[in-house]
Design an enzyme around this catalytic site. Structure first.
Site, short mmCIF file in Angstrom:
data_model
loop_
_atom_site.label_atom_id
_atom_site.label_comp_id
_atom_site.label_asym_id
_atom_site.label_seq_id
_atom_site.Cartn_x
_atom_site.Cartn_y
_atom_site.Cartn_z
CE1 TYR A 46 47.47 23.99 44.36
CE2 TYR A 46 46.26 25.71 45.54
CZ TYR A 46 47.11 24.62 45.56
OH TYR A 46 47.60 24.15 46.75
CG ASP A 47 42.04 29.22 44.07
OD1 ASP A 47 43.04 28.77 44.67
OD2 ASP A 47 41.83 30.43 43.88
CB SER A 92 44.03 30.29 54.40
OG SER A 92 43.57 29.03 54.79
CG LEU A 93 40.21 34.79 54.85
CD1 LEU A 93 39.69 36.11 54.30
CD2 LEU A 93 39.80 34.63 56.31
CG ASP A 130 46.01 38.59 43.06
OD1 ASP A 130 46.14 37.65 43.88
OD2 ASP A 130 46.08 38.42 41.83
CE1 TYR A 243 45.63 41.61 54.68
CE2 TYR A 243 44.74 40.64 56.68
CZ TYR A 243 45.54 40.55 55.57
OH TYR A 243 46.26 39.42 55.35
CE LYS A 307 39.41 40.17 57.84
NZ LYS A 307 40.50 41.14 57.96
CB CYS A 425 50.01 41.92 3.27
SG CYS A 425 48.32 42.24 3.74
CB CYS A 428 47.03 42.95 -0.40
SG CYS A 428 48.45 43.69 0.39
CB CYS A 443 50.12 45.51 4.78
SG CYS A 443 49.70 45.61 3.04
CB CYS A 448 46.18 46.11 1.96
SG CYS A 448 46.00 44.72 3.03
ZN LIG Z 1 48.07 44.08 2.59
#
Ligand SMILES: [Zn+2]
Length: 686
Positions: A46-47, A92-93, A130, A243, A307, A425, A428, A443, A448
């Site tokens: 989006y950005d 906004s920044l 975030d 902040y 800043k 599996c 095997c 398994c 195996c």
């Molecule tokens: Zn196996």
């Protein structure tokens, strides 16, 4: 450019069309995000759209319209919340994605202030959390209103929800001697966030309930804060870092640093990593530092905020259309993107655990191409209802294995296919088992995983495909990481894939990749031997190659065909026929041929001079530079003979470490005894 010149300027048709297209797309994604609360692209994508639009509008300002998505800061208040007008707009920044853009930001400020490039500007730097930006209005020290940013001018009144966050003081107090008095009125800005642990817990709960998880902690924080019922907000563990300020009455801050230093003394929580730096260079190193410790932080960050420290400069610099000139968000590489799920393969780990692995349409995340991601387990797939062909949100954070976050069901076309979890599996064929209460199928066949590793080792061995650098440890890791399930996978790995193996750096990865490519040119005999068919050793493979001369003929040979060849018994013939009848084996061979395996004539052994013609050798004891088998082959290649028993006919007895009785016998018979070095000289390798 003068106004007149601008009007006369021809704007390329493609630019106009692109701008239109971008706006339409962004509007659609805004709608998905803000109205429907279910985005169909990652934030980073989006950005990127937004940045492209902004860039084009900067180049052609005459294209800017008041309703362009770039002219909006955030979202409109949702239904059900009271509106709150911010006394000062919450802007906004601007984003920067690389160092050049950050340096340009600094230069622009200096130009604006009439400073020379050599002069230093002081900045404050801090992690960019975030989360969700909020404003807390304190009057006479009391929290009176708390609001979301909204569109930057008008937000939503979420006071009651914010009051459930224990780190938001309901009353500001002077907690330190040297603190200034709490002002008459102060608008405090901060970021409400959810810790990674809480985010994980909440998502696990949602997935368990069959709900779609939140894509990231920011969405989770926003979703939790914008609940009409504060009781729900209270259940989600949210936190805040403060902040900045909006309108302040009764105190005069001089610098941003002073704000950050004063807040804690009034009881407001500030991020512990905030820092004052002398110039933009230090801000850039701070960015690198924070990016390095990013994974260790208990909360998600997506960059740093820079800043200008001196608040008097803020006024001089002012704001552009919607963002201030004095601050910048210097982002990290995105960790989430969307791509398409092409297929799901099932990998068997050391403990027998079968993990579904997504095969993705290759996509760049944080500078790395991601083609595979974990789908965790069967429950994860079922609860999220993920299908092959789905668009999915993929996340790759730090060194963690890339993972699928969620499907984007809105992008379904109806062509998607169910993911069918195997009952047997994939290596095997043993029936898989699941313990009650566990999400993982295993398994139960202990041999195996070990067998898969052994098959790979045999395939790569010197007398088979002769792939240098593919030893036991590498074979284990290749199977363990799910890079190789059957040997054909080797030929579809890129050199970057080997970087995922422990202890692999660029050079080693390149070398192994090259060795695998080199092995594509082989002989039919080597290839037959490499397949590891039961009862088909090197000599048998050699004979089959000579008799059939083509792989196809051998693959289609009947039991009768094989039995008619002298030296092939019933057991061997049956084993060969069964091997080539197996659909999986045929597919594996076909994949190798498609990858470019070609058969060349047997290496011309005659090319080597027959310097050992007529000479018979006996080996006893261990050699240092090669195995005894290799030594024997060398003698044969050079025209000599090798035998196991010492007799008069033997010319040389080669004695290695800890020789056996042959050595004694050679002494008795007076046969020439040589050591390894002498042997090497004899064959021209000393
Ligand atoms: Zn196996």
């Amino acid at each position: 450019m003068t106004k007149e010149a601008k009007e006369k300027r021809e704007i390329p048709k493609e630019v106009i069309e692109r701008v239109e297209k971008l706006r339409k797309e962004i509007e659609y994604h805004n709608y998905r995000y803000y109205v429907l609360d279910s985005p169909v692209i990652s934030d980073a994508e989006y950005d990127a759209l937004m940045r492209e639009l902004k860039k084009l509008e900067e180049m052609y300002p005459e294209l800017i319209t008041p309703d362009s998505p770039t002219q909006r800061v955030g979202f409109k208040p949702a239904e059900g919340f009271k509106e709150v007008a911010h006394a000062e707009p919450m802007l906004s920044l601007d984003d920067a994605m690389n160092e050049e853009e950050v340096i340009e930001f600094d230069k622009r400020i200096k130009r604006f202030l009439g400073l020379s490039e050599e002069e230093n500007i002081e900045y404050t730097v801090e992690p960019k959390i975030d989360g969700l930006a909020v404003e807390l209005v304190y009057e006479n020290g009391s929290l009176v209103v708390g609001a979301t940013r909204g569109d930057g001018y008008v937000g939503e009144d979420i006071t009651n929800n914010l009051k459930t966050i224990h780190t938001i003081p309901l009353r500001l107090r002077k907690f330190a001697e040297d603190a200034p008095n709490v002002p008459l009125r102060i608008d405090v800005r901060g970021e409400v966030y959810m810790t990674k642990d809480e985010f994980k817990r909440l998502n696990e709960e949602r997935i368990h309930k069959g709900e779609l998880p939140f894509a990231n902690p920011r969405n989770a924080a926003a979703g939790s804060l914008r609940q009409l019922d504060p009781a729900i907000t209270a259940k989600r563990k949210l936190d805040i870092f403060c902040y900045g300020i909006g309108r302040v009455e009764g105190h005069n801050f001089k610098t941003q640093w002073e704000i950050l230093q004063t807040f804690p003394k009034w009881g407001l929580k500030v991020n512990p990593y905030v820092k004052l730096v002398k110039n933009i260079k230090e801000a850039i190193s701070y960015h690198h530092y924070i990016e390095r410790i990013r994974e260790t932080l208990p909360y998600e960050i997506d960059g740093i905020v820079i800043k200008v420290n001196d608040l008097s400069l803020w006024e001089k610099l002012g704001t552009k259309a919607r963002s201030p000139r004095y601050a910048l968000a210097y982002k990290f590489q995105p960790t989430q993107v969307t791509t398409q799920l092409l297929d799901v393969v099932f990998q068997v780990g050391r403990t027998g655990a079968v993990t579904p692995v997504a095969v993705l349409k290759p996509v760049h995340i944080g500078g790395v191409v991601v083609e595979r991601a974990t789908l965790h387990n069967e429950d994860f797939i079922k609860n999220l209802d993920i299908k092959i062909g789905d668009w999915v949100l993929v996340q790759r954070a730090g060194e963690v294995i890339p993972e699928i976050v969620m499907p984007i069901k809105e992008r379904r076309t109806g062509q998607e296919k169910e993911i069918i979890f195997p009952t047997q599996c994939p290596i095997c064929g043993t029936k898989l088992v699941k313990k009650p209460g566990e999400a993982i199928w295993r398994c139960p066949n202990k041999a195996c995983y070990a067998q898969a590793v052994r098959k790979l080792l045999h395939f790569a061995s010197r007398n088979a495909m002769n792939i240098d650098g593919l030893g036991e440890k590498v074979a284990r890791d290749l199977v363990d990481k799910g890079l190789v399930q059957n040997v054909a996978d080797l030929y579809y790995l890129k050199w970057e894939d080997f970087m995922k193996l422990p202890g692999f750096a660029y050079k080693k990865a390149k070398n192994l990749h090259e060795a695998i490519q080199k092995s594509k040119k082989t002989t039919l005999a080597r290839f037959i031997y490499a397949l590891g068919i039961r009862h088909v050793g090197e000599a048998m493979a050699q004979m089959l190659a000579e008799k059939f001369k083509s792989l196809e003929k051998l693959m289609n040979a009947s039991l009768t065909d094989l039995l008619s060849i002298p030296g092939i018994g019933y057991e061997v013939a049956k084993s060969i026929v069964e091997f080539f009848k197996n659909e999986e084996n045929r597919k594996m061979i076909q994949r190798m041929l498609s990858a470019g395996i070609t058969f060349v004539e047997e290496e011309k052994k005659e090319e080597k001079p027959k310097i050992l013609e007529g000479l018979t050798f006996v080996f006893t004891g261990a050699l240092k530079s090669m195995t005894r088998d290799e030594a024997k082959r060398k003698v044969i290649e050079l025209g000599g003979k090798v035998t196991d028993s010492v007799s008069k006919n033997v010319k040389y007895v080669v004695v290695g470490e800890n020789p056996g009785s042959k050595y004694q016998k050679a002494l008795q018979l007076g046969i020439k005894i040589i050591n390894e070095d002498e042997f090497l000289k004899l064959i021209g390798e000393g």
